[in-house]
Write a protein that holds these residues in place. Structure first.
Motif, PDB file in Angstrom:
ATOM      1  N   THR A  73       0.804  -1.219   0.000  1.00 27.30           N
ATOM      2  CA  THR A  73       0.000   0.000   0.000  1.00 27.30           C
ATOM      3  C   THR A  73       0.841   1.275   0.000  1.00 27.30           C
ATOM      4  OG1 THR A  73      -0.091   0.109   2.413  1.00 27.30           O
ATOM      5  CG2 THR A  73      -1.831  -1.162   1.291  1.00 27.30           C
ATOM      6  N   GLY A  74       2.155   1.138   0.130  1.00 27.17           N
ATOM      7  CA  GLY A  74       3.015   2.315   0.230  1.00 27.17           C
ATOM      8  C   GLY A  74       3.003   2.928   1.615  1.00 27.17           C
ATOM      9  N   ALA A  75       2.489   2.189   2.592  1.00 29.49           N
ATOM     10  CA  ALA A  75       2.461   2.694   3.964  1.00 29.49           C
ATOM     11  C   ALA A  75       3.872   2.892   4.505  1.00 29.49           C
ATOM     12  CB  ALA A  75       1.687   1.739   4.871  1.00 29.49           C
ATOM     13  N   THR A  76       4.789   2.014   4.149  1.00 35.29           N
ATOM     14  CA  THR A  76       6.186   2.179   4.530  1.00 35.29           C
ATOM     15  C   THR A  76       6.909   2.862   3.389  1.00 35.29           C
ATOM     16  OG1 THR A  76       6.171   0.209   5.934  1.00 35.29           O
ATOM     17  CG2 THR A  76       8.309   0.995   5.196  1.00 35.29           C
ATOM     18  N   TYR A  77       7.573   3.953   3.705  1.00 34.81           N
ATOM     19  CA  TYR A  77       8.256   4.738   2.686  1.00 34.81           C
ATOM     20  C   TYR A  77       9.471   5.436   3.297  1.00 34.81           C
ATOM     21  CZ  TYR A  77       5.774   8.626   4.886  1.00 34.81           C
ATOM     22  OH  TYR A  77       5.295   9.529   5.790  1.00 34.81           O
ATOM     23  N   ARG A  85       9.627   5.649   7.266  1.00 38.37           N
ATOM     24  CA  ARG A  85       8.416   5.991   8.014  1.00 38.37           C
ATOM     25  C   ARG A  85       7.269   5.051   7.668  1.00 38.37           C
ATOM     26  NH1 ARG A  85       8.727  12.497   8.461  1.00 38.37           N
ATOM     27  NH2 ARG A  85      10.985  12.607   8.359  1.00 38.37           N
ATOM     28  N   VAL A  86       6.252   5.094   8.511  1.00 33.24           N
ATOM     29  CA  VAL A  86       5.056   4.289   8.304  1.00 33.24           C
ATOM     30  C   VAL A  86       3.840   5.207   8.404  1.00 33.24           C
ATOM     31  CG1 VAL A  86       3.676   2.338   9.096  1.00 33.24           C
ATOM     32  CG2 VAL A  86       6.162   2.269   9.348  1.00 33.24           C
ATOM     33  N   ASP A  87       3.022   5.196   7.370  1.00 33.66           N
ATOM     34  CA  ASP A  87       1.757   5.918   7.375  1.00 33.66           C
ATOM     35  C   ASP A  87       0.714   4.943   7.917  1.00 33.66           C
ATOM     36  OD1 ASP A  87      -0.750   7.027   6.810  1.00 33.66           O
ATOM     37  OD2 ASP A  87      -0.056   7.923   4.923  1.00 33.66           O
ATOM     38  N   GLN A  88       0.339   5.130   9.166  1.00 36.25           N
ATOM     39  CA  GLN A  88      -0.580   4.208   9.832  1.00 36.25           C
ATOM     40  C   GLN A  88      -1.941   4.148   9.152  1.00 36.25           C
ATOM     41  OE1 GLN A  88       0.108   2.051  12.523  1.00 36.25           O
ATOM     42  NE2 GLN A  88       2.162   2.634  11.889  1.00 36.25           N
ATOM     43  N   ASP A  89      -2.331   5.214   8.478  1.00 33.27           N
ATOM     44  CA  ASP A  89      -3.623   5.221   7.787  1.00 33.27           C
ATOM     45  C   ASP A  89      -3.618   4.327   6.546  1.00 33.27           C
ATOM     46  OD1 ASP A  89      -4.749   6.956   9.637  1.00 33.27           O
ATOM     47  OD2 ASP A  89      -4.119   8.738   8.519  1.00 33.27           O
ATOM     48  N   LYS A  90      -2.429   4.069   5.990  1.00 28.99           N
ATOM     49  CA  LYS A  90      -2.320   3.214   4.806  1.00 28.99           C
ATOM     50  C   LYS A  90      -1.988   1.763   5.152  1.00 28.99           C
ATOM     51  CE  LYS A  90      -0.777   6.647   1.420  1.00 28.99           C
ATOM     52  NZ  LYS A  90       0.339   6.985   0.517  1.00 28.99           N
ATOM     53  N   CYS A  91      -1.471   1.525   6.349  1.00 25.86           N
ATOM     54  CA  CYS A  91      -1.054   0.170   6.727  1.00 25.86           C
ATOM     55  C   CYS A  91      -2.275  -0.738   6.883  1.00 25.86           C
ATOM     56  CB  CYS A  91      -0.258   0.209   8.028  1.00 25.86           C
ATOM     57  SG  CYS A  91       0.320  -1.426   8.571  1.00 25.86           S
ATOM     58  N   THR A 112      -4.707  -1.680  16.860  1.00 21.16           N
ATOM     59  CA  THR A 112      -5.075  -1.204  15.522  1.00 21.16           C
ATOM     60  C   THR A 112      -4.859  -2.257  14.442  1.00 21.16           C
ATOM     61  OG1 THR A 112      -2.861  -0.335  15.064  1.00 21.16           O
ATOM     62  CG2 THR A 112      -4.426   1.152  16.157  1.00 21.16           C
ATOM     63  N   GLY A 113      -4.035  -3.261  14.735  1.00 17.14           N
ATOM     64  CA  GLY A 113      -3.713  -4.285  13.744  1.00 17.14           C
ATOM     65  C   GLY A 113      -2.641  -3.846  12.759  1.00 17.14           C
ATOM     66  N   THR A 114      -2.135  -2.628  12.928  1.00  6.66           N
ATOM     67  CA  THR A 114      -1.100  -2.125  12.028  1.00  6.66           C
ATOM     68  C   THR A 114       0.287  -2.474  12.559  1.00  6.66           C
ATOM     69  OG1 THR A 114      -1.066   0.030  13.126  1.00  6.66           O
ATOM     70  CG2 THR A 114      -2.553  -0.229  11.218  1.00  6.66           C
ATOM     71  N   VAL A 115       1.274  -2.282  11.691  1.00  6.71           N
ATOM     72  CA  VAL A 115       2.651  -2.564  12.050  1.00  6.71           C
ATOM     73  C   VAL A 115       3.403  -1.240  12.139  1.00  6.71           C
ATOM     74  CG1 VAL A 115       4.745  -3.792  11.370  1.00  6.71           C
ATOM     75  CG2 VAL A 115       2.513  -4.795  10.892  1.00  6.71           C
TER      76      VAL A 115
END
Length: 180
Positions: A73-77, A85-91, A112-115
């Motif tokens: 999802t591109g959450a990690t960039y 960084r990690v965009d928690q809204d995209k993870c 949240t279930g996110t990483v």
């Protein structure tokens, strides 16, 4: 010219007090089961000449981060400042990043279930003229420092040279250096 952040950790001075980890947990509002900084104790020698080295590890802020490559999802960039960084809204919590991280630096937020991972206190670094991370500020032994790896005149660059610091596994991709 953009700053490329990195960190130096002097394990010869670290006493394993966990203050950096607790400070990080507070800074990043982590619960007591989540930690971005992990500790390994390494014992060397034979009795009676035995010594123990405490090695704190965290996200190595890799230049070519495998976690960013596999994130669907591109959450990690990676930002221009070198911080992964990690965009928690995209993870979406798929955990691909956890599987490919050679440093076991990812943490699941079970609420949240996110990483997530070490953020290198990106907000603090951007807001201050003198960059610092909460783990660096909290260190009782002053065995951590953060700074611009691309500036040969920066304190961190000089310390890396002075102490012959190396990345944990010799990985030239990593931006966390160790004095061992």
């Amino acid at each position: 010219m953009m700053t490329r952040y990195g960190m130096l950790i002097n394990t010869l001075e670290c006493v394993g007090c966990y203050t950096c980890r607790v400070s990080c947990q507070r800074q990043n509002t982590l619960n007591h089961k989540e930690d971005f900084i992990k500790f390994t104790e390494k014992e060397t020698g034979t009795y009676p000449d035995v010594s123990t080295e405490v090695v704190p590890t965290q996200c190595m802020q890799c230049d070519d981060a495998p976690c960013a490559k596999v994130c669907p999802t591109g959450a990690t960039y990676i930002k221009d400042d070198g911080i992964v960084r990690v965009d928690q809204d995209k993870c979406i919590g798929c955990k691909y990043c956890m599987v490919v991280c050679p440093y076991n630096a990812r943490v699941v937020n079970y609420e949240t279930g996110t990483v997530d991972k070490c953020r290198m206190c990106a907000a603090e670094l951007a807001a201050n003229d003198t960059p610092n991370c909460s783990c660096v500020s909290a260190c009782l032994m002053d065995c951590r420092m953060v700074g611009d790896l691309d500036d040969p005149e920066s304190d961190i660059s000089k310390a890396i040279v002075k102490h012959h610091a190396k990345t944990l596994t010799g990985d030239k991709n990593a931006n966390i250096y160790y004095v061992r």
